[in-house]
Design a protein around this motif. Structure first.
Motif, PDB file in Angstrom:
ATOM      1  N   TYR A 281      26.612   9.096  -3.378  1.00  0.00           N
ATOM      2  CA  TYR A 281      27.959   9.201  -3.955  1.00  0.00           C
ATOM      3  C   TYR A 281      28.390   7.872  -4.560  1.00  0.00           C
ATOM      4  CZ  TYR A 281      33.090   9.693  -3.968  1.00  0.00           C
ATOM      5  OH  TYR A 281      34.420   9.707  -4.330  1.00  0.00           O
ATOM      6  N   ALA A 282      28.261   6.791  -3.780  1.00  0.00           N
ATOM      7  CA  ALA A 282      28.757   5.482  -4.216  1.00  0.00           C
ATOM      8  C   ALA A 282      28.031   4.988  -5.460  1.00  0.00           C
ATOM      9  CB  ALA A 282      28.621   4.470  -3.078  1.00  0.00           C
ATOM     10  N   GLN A 283      26.728   5.241  -5.552  1.00  0.00           N
ATOM     11  CA  GLN A 283      25.971   4.776  -6.709  1.00  0.00           C
ATOM     12  C   GLN A 283      26.429   5.475  -7.989  1.00  0.00           C
ATOM     13  OE1 GLN A 283      21.829   5.333  -5.749  1.00  0.00           O
ATOM     14  NE2 GLN A 283      21.840   3.768  -4.166  1.00  0.00           N
ATOM     15  N   ILE A 284      26.631   6.779  -7.900  1.00  0.00           N
ATOM     16  CA  ILE A 284      27.106   7.517  -9.077  1.00  0.00           C
ATOM     17  C   ILE A 284      28.500   7.041  -9.466  1.00  0.00           C
ATOM     18  CG2 ILE A 284      27.815   9.786  -9.909  1.00  0.00           C
ATOM     19  CD1 ILE A 284      25.538  10.994  -8.248  1.00  0.00           C
ATOM     20  N   LYS A 285      29.383   6.871  -8.473  1.00  0.00           N
ATOM     21  CA  LYS A 285      30.737   6.406  -8.748  1.00  0.00           C
ATOM     22  C   LYS A 285      30.734   5.034  -9.423  1.00  0.00           C
ATOM     23  CE  LYS A 285      33.941   9.359  -7.457  1.00  0.00           C
ATOM     24  NZ  LYS A 285      34.985   9.817  -8.399  1.00  0.00           N
ATOM     25  N   ALA A 286      29.929   4.120  -8.883  1.00  0.00           N
ATOM     26  CA  ALA A 286      29.898   2.762  -9.423  1.00  0.00           C
ATOM     27  C   ALA A 286      29.374   2.754 -10.859  1.00  0.00           C
ATOM     28  CB  ALA A 286      29.032   1.874  -8.534  1.00  0.00           C
ATOM     29  N   ALA A 287      28.311   3.501 -11.103  1.00  0.00           N
ATOM     30  CA  ALA A 287      27.736   3.545 -12.451  1.00  0.00           C
ATOM     31  C   ALA A 287      28.719   4.178 -13.437  1.00  0.00           C
ATOM     32  CB  ALA A 287      26.414   4.315 -12.437  1.00  0.00           C
ATOM     33  N   ALA A 288      29.420   5.218 -12.987  1.00  0.00           N
ATOM     34  CA  ALA A 288      30.394   5.884 -13.862  1.00  0.00           C
ATOM     35  C   ALA A 288      31.571   4.964 -14.168  1.00  0.00           C
ATOM     36  CB  ALA A 288      30.878   7.176 -13.215  1.00  0.00           C
ATOM     37  N   GLN A 289      32.041   4.244 -13.154  1.00  0.00           N
ATOM     38  CA  GLN A 289      33.175   3.345 -13.362  1.00  0.00           C
ATOM     39  C   GLN A 289      32.835   2.205 -14.318  1.00  0.00           C
ATOM     40  OE1 GLN A 289      34.388   2.198  -9.391  1.00  0.00           O
ATOM     41  NE2 GLN A 289      35.515   4.105  -9.039  1.00  0.00           N
ATOM     42  N   ASN A 290      31.545   1.854 -14.382  1.00  0.00           N
ATOM     43  CA  ASN A 290      31.102   0.817 -15.304  1.00  0.00           C
ATOM     44  C   ASN A 290      30.757   1.364 -16.687  1.00  0.00           C
ATOM     45  OD1 ASN A 290      30.774  -2.045 -14.083  1.00  0.00           O
ATOM     46  ND2 ASN A 290      30.092  -0.684 -12.439  1.00  0.00           N
ATOM     47  N   GLY A 291      30.900   2.678 -16.849  1.00  0.00           N
ATOM     48  CA  GLY A 291      30.619   3.282 -18.134  1.00  0.00           C
ATOM     49  C   GLY A 291      29.151   3.462 -18.434  1.00  0.00           C
ATOM     50  N   TRP A 292      28.305   3.357 -17.414  1.00  0.00           N
ATOM     51  CA  TRP A 292      26.856   3.445 -17.631  1.00  0.00           C
ATOM     52  C   TRP A 292      26.343   4.885 -17.664  1.00  0.00           C
ATOM     53  CZ3 TRP A 292      26.011  -0.592 -13.209  1.00  0.00           C
ATOM     54  CH2 TRP A 292      26.421  -1.859 -13.668  1.00  0.00           C
ATOM     55  N   ASN A 297      28.346  15.025 -15.718  1.00  0.00           N
ATOM     56  CA  ASN A 297      26.997  15.525 -15.992  1.00  0.00           C
ATOM     57  C   ASN A 297      25.999  15.075 -14.932  1.00  0.00           C
ATOM     58  OD1 ASN A 297      28.055  16.677 -18.276  1.00  0.00           O
ATOM     59  ND2 ASN A 297      27.205  15.173 -19.695  1.00  0.00           N
ATOM     60  N   THR A 298      26.141  13.834 -14.465  1.00  0.00           N
ATOM     61  CA  THR A 298      25.220  13.310 -13.461  1.00  0.00           C
ATOM     62  C   THR A 298      25.407  14.018 -12.129  1.00  0.00           C
ATOM     63  OG1 THR A 298      25.260  11.148 -14.547  1.00  0.00           O
ATOM     64  CG2 THR A 298      24.411  11.223 -12.304  1.00  0.00           C
ATOM     65  N   VAL A 299      26.670  14.226 -11.749  1.00  0.00           N
ATOM     66  CA  VAL A 299      26.952  14.916 -10.484  1.00  0.00           C
ATOM     67  C   VAL A 299      26.390  16.328 -10.513  1.00  0.00           C
ATOM     68  CG1 VAL A 299      28.793  15.887  -9.056  1.00  0.00           C
ATOM     69  CG2 VAL A 299      28.974  13.542  -9.893  1.00  0.00           C
ATOM     70  N   LEU A 300      26.675  17.057 -11.586  1.00  0.00           N
ATOM     71  CA  LEU A 300      26.219  18.447 -11.666  1.00  0.00           C
ATOM     72  C   LEU A 300      24.694  18.530 -11.718  1.00  0.00           C
ATOM     73  CD1 LEU A 300      28.873  19.982 -14.090  1.00  0.00           C
ATOM     74  CD2 LEU A 300      28.725  20.229 -11.610  1.00  0.00           C
ATOM     75  N   ASP A 321      35.563  17.344  -6.831  1.00  0.00           N
ATOM     76  CA  ASP A 321      35.318  17.111  -8.252  1.00  0.00           C
ATOM     77  C   ASP A 321      34.502  18.253  -8.848  1.00  0.00           C
ATOM     78  OD1 ASP A 321      36.471  14.384  -8.434  1.00  0.00           O
ATOM     79  OD2 ASP A 321      34.839  13.884  -7.085  1.00  0.00           O
ATOM     80  N   ILE A 322      33.482  18.680  -8.121  1.00  0.00           N
ATOM     81  CA  ILE A 322      32.616  19.751  -8.619  1.00  0.00           C
ATOM     82  C   ILE A 322      33.408  21.040  -8.792  1.00  0.00           C
ATOM     83  CG2 ILE A 322      30.637  21.226  -8.037  1.00  0.00           C
ATOM     84  CD1 ILE A 322      29.517  18.714  -6.531  1.00  0.00           C
ATOM     85  N   ALA A 323      34.248  21.359  -7.825  1.00  0.00           N
ATOM     86  CA  ALA A 323      35.065  22.576  -7.926  1.00  0.00           C
ATOM     87  C   ALA A 323      35.938  22.528  -9.176  1.00  0.00           C
ATOM     88  CB  ALA A 323      35.921  22.730  -6.676  1.00  0.00           C
ATOM     89  N   ARG A 324      36.481  21.364  -9.484  1.00  0.00           N
ATOM     90  CA  ARG A 324      37.293  21.220 -10.690  1.00  0.00           C
ATOM     91  C   ARG A 324      36.436  21.365 -11.950  1.00  0.00           C
ATOM     92  NH1 ARG A 324      40.475  16.291  -8.036  1.00  0.00           N
ATOM     93  NH2 ARG A 324      42.212  17.417  -7.084  1.00  0.00           N
ATOM     94  N   TYR A 325      35.241  20.776 -11.921  1.00  0.00           N
ATOM     95  CA  TYR A 325      34.342  20.921 -13.068  1.00  0.00           C
ATOM     96  C   TYR A 325      34.040  22.398 -13.326  1.00  0.00           C
ATOM     97  CZ  TYR A 325      33.130  15.944 -12.226  1.00  0.00           C
ATOM     98  OH  TYR A 325      33.163  14.590 -12.030  1.00  0.00           O
ATOM     99  N   LEU A 326      33.760  23.123 -12.258  1.00  0.00           N
ATOM    100  CA  LEU A 326      33.394  24.528 -12.406  1.00  0.00           C
ATOM    101  C   LEU A 326      34.559  25.342 -12.947  1.00  0.00           C
ATOM    102  CD1 LEU A 326      31.335  25.053  -9.110  1.00  0.00           C
ATOM    103  CD2 LEU A 326      30.454  24.718 -11.432  1.00  0.00           C
TER     104      LEU A 326
END
Length: 331
Positions: A281-292, A297-300, A321-326
């Motif tokens: 979770y933290a890695q995806i969040k950090a990369a997303a917050q940095n715009g990388w 799309n990565t979560v799904l 977040d996923i429920a909202r995406y869906l």
């Protein structure tokens, strides 16, 4: 004249040419029924504490649970995995099985609010034991059999409070058999066990230590959690838990162990649960917050990879977040 006139080949792209065609032939799908949301409950009043290493993940006091549970219900998320942060700890993890413990009170409170919410309890003692271990330390080691007795008390107290499913996570040998016997003897034959049967001693658990306040005071958990290098060991652990009465089997972590999920799917017909752990979770969040990366799309994609590997259910901090995406994608 073109080169294609001289040989034949398959045109796989025919089934990818439009969105509707891609939807029509999609082999795996994701829904809110697949999701389990981890929920942390702490002592206190009117307090919502964000976990520093997990943006968007909070510890809630009991009085703030109603709003969070209503949010889950509105989004179609039916199940939570409940963790408690107690106000006190001792060497025998006594607060883990008190009738007025934080988890026991949280279960009763949430069931009074929404009786149909599926409450899965983390049946472990590391949050409640002074040294932060999943078993009882004796003479510098973790005593397996003494720990089983404590876990049985925790299991019964959670069942009495109204938990729907118990999830023993300590990786003590015989834990499923011991808890199953304790539940049956106490009249809780119908409560399923979701065993953390394949739990690796992973470096991906770091941020969870902040969320649950359960870092070991000495040593590590490698004498009871599995070596990340091992695959055949997973078969032995899974077979033991199934024979002892497990109704579900958790593989933890999720994404780094997709091969293990697939191996278990090919070998067993028990429902499988992939746990997307805190560092995932933290890695995806950090990369997303940095715009990388694109977070959605990565979560799904990470979710579909676990479903494709063979997971029936997924424990994830991204569940909301996923429920909202869906919901957005279905509009």
């Amino acid at each position: 004249m073109t080169l294609t006139q001289f040989f034949t080949f398959s045109r796989h792209r025919r089934l990818r040419s439009t969105l509707f065609l891609r939807d029509l032939v999609r082999e795996n799908s994701l829904s809110c029924n697949d999701l389990i949301y981890p929920l942390f409950v702490q002592e206190g009043v009117q307090s919502r504490t964000e976990v520093p290493s997990m943006p968007g993940v909070y510890q809630f006091t009991l009085d703030l649970l109603e709003e969070k549970i209503q949010e889950l219900k509105n989004l179609g998320i039916k199940a939570i995995l409940l963790f408690g942060i107690p106000s006190w700890k001792d060497e025998l993890a006594t607060s883990a099985y008190q009738s007025d413990g934080i988890v026991q009170r949280a279960i009763k409170h949430m069931k009074a609010l929404h009786s149909d919410l599926i409450i899965i309890t983390d049946t472990c003692i590391c949050h409640y034991q002074t040294e932060g271990h999943c078993g009882i330390p004796i003479n510098g080691g973790i005593d397996n059999d003494v720990s089983l007795d404590i876990h049985a008390k925790v299991a019964i107290s959670q069942a009495e409070a109204g938990a729907d499913i118990l999830a023993p996570s300590s990786m003590m040998d015989g834990i499923v058999a011991y808890i199953r016997h304790a539940l049956d003897e106490s009249g809780y034959k119908d409560i399923p066990i979701m065993s953390y049967g394949i739990k690796y001693a992973s470096s991906y658990y770091g941020p969870f230590r902040d969320a649950a306040d359960n870092s070991p005071a000495f040593g590590d958990r490698r004498t009871y959690q599995m070596d990340p290098a091992n695959c055949l060991e997973a078969f032995r652990e899974a077979q033991s838990d199934i024979e002892e009465g497990a109704d579900f089997l958790i593989i933890k972590p999720g994404l780094p162990y997709l091969d293990i999920i697939r191996d278990m799917r090919n070998s067993h017909h028990i429902p499988l649960v992939s746990y997307q752990v805190s560092s995932e979770y933290a890695q995806i969040k950090a990369a997303a917050q940095n715009g990388w990366i694109n977070e959605k799309n990565t979560v799904l994609e990470s979710m579909i990879s676990m479903k494709r590997a063979g997971a029936d259910l997924i424990v994830t901090y991204f569940a909301i977040d996923i429920a909202r995406y869906l919901l957005e994608d279905n509009r």
